[in-house]
Design a protein around this motif. Sequence first.
Motif, mmCIF file in Angstrom:
data_model
loop_
_atom_site.group_PDB
_atom_site.id
_atom_site.type_symbol
_atom_site.label_atom_id
_atom_site.label_comp_id
_atom_site.label_asym_id
_atom_site.label_seq_id
_atom_site.Cartn_x
_atom_site.Cartn_y
_atom_site.Cartn_z
ATOM 1 N N ALA A 126 0.898 -1.091 0.161
ATOM 2 C CA ALA A 126 0.074 -0.079 -0.114
ATOM 3 C C ALA A 126 1.018 1.038 -0.055
ATOM 4 O O ALA A 126 0.556 2.080 -0.829
ATOM 5 N N ALA A 127 2.108 1.433 0.960
ATOM 6 C CA ALA A 127 2.882 2.392 0.649
ATOM 7 C C ALA A 127 3.458 2.627 -0.616
ATOM 8 O O ALA A 127 3.533 3.571 -0.852
ATOM 9 N N ALA A 128 3.919 1.423 -1.132
ATOM 10 C CA ALA A 128 4.581 1.634 -2.544
ATOM 11 C C ALA A 128 3.595 2.337 -3.414
ATOM 12 O O ALA A 128 3.803 2.956 -4.321
ATOM 13 N N ALA A 129 2.369 1.751 -3.467
ATOM 14 C CA ALA A 129 1.397 2.589 -4.349
ATOM 15 C C ALA A 129 1.148 3.945 -4.112
ATOM 16 O O ALA A 129 0.708 4.817 -4.952
ATOM 17 N N GLN A 130 1.118 4.268 -2.816
ATOM 18 C CA GLN A 130 1.172 5.716 -2.702
ATOM 19 C C GLN A 130 2.091 6.519 -2.864
ATOM 20 O O GLN A 130 2.185 7.631 -3.362
#
Length: 82
Positions: free
Chosen positions: A7-11
């Motif tokens: 999720a952090a990578a997507a953000q």
Amino acid sequence: QHLDLRAAAAQVDDAPVAGFSPPVERAAADFVRAWGEHVGRAAELSAEQADALRTVMGAWVRTDEVVGADLLLLLPYLEQRR
């Protein structure tokens, strides 16, 4: 954790870089790309580690069950001395 990292990578990948001057915008885009790749790799490694831990825990549980069964078979032959 790997889900949080994904999720952090997507953000990070979605982080805007517009609004800077052209040289800063290019540097910001490079930074966002590199940081997104880094977090994405960390997510992959975390998922692999989780898979390995699940495998190890499964082996541990199976071993514990075998030892417990062996102990039950030995109980008639054991006595406690103090």
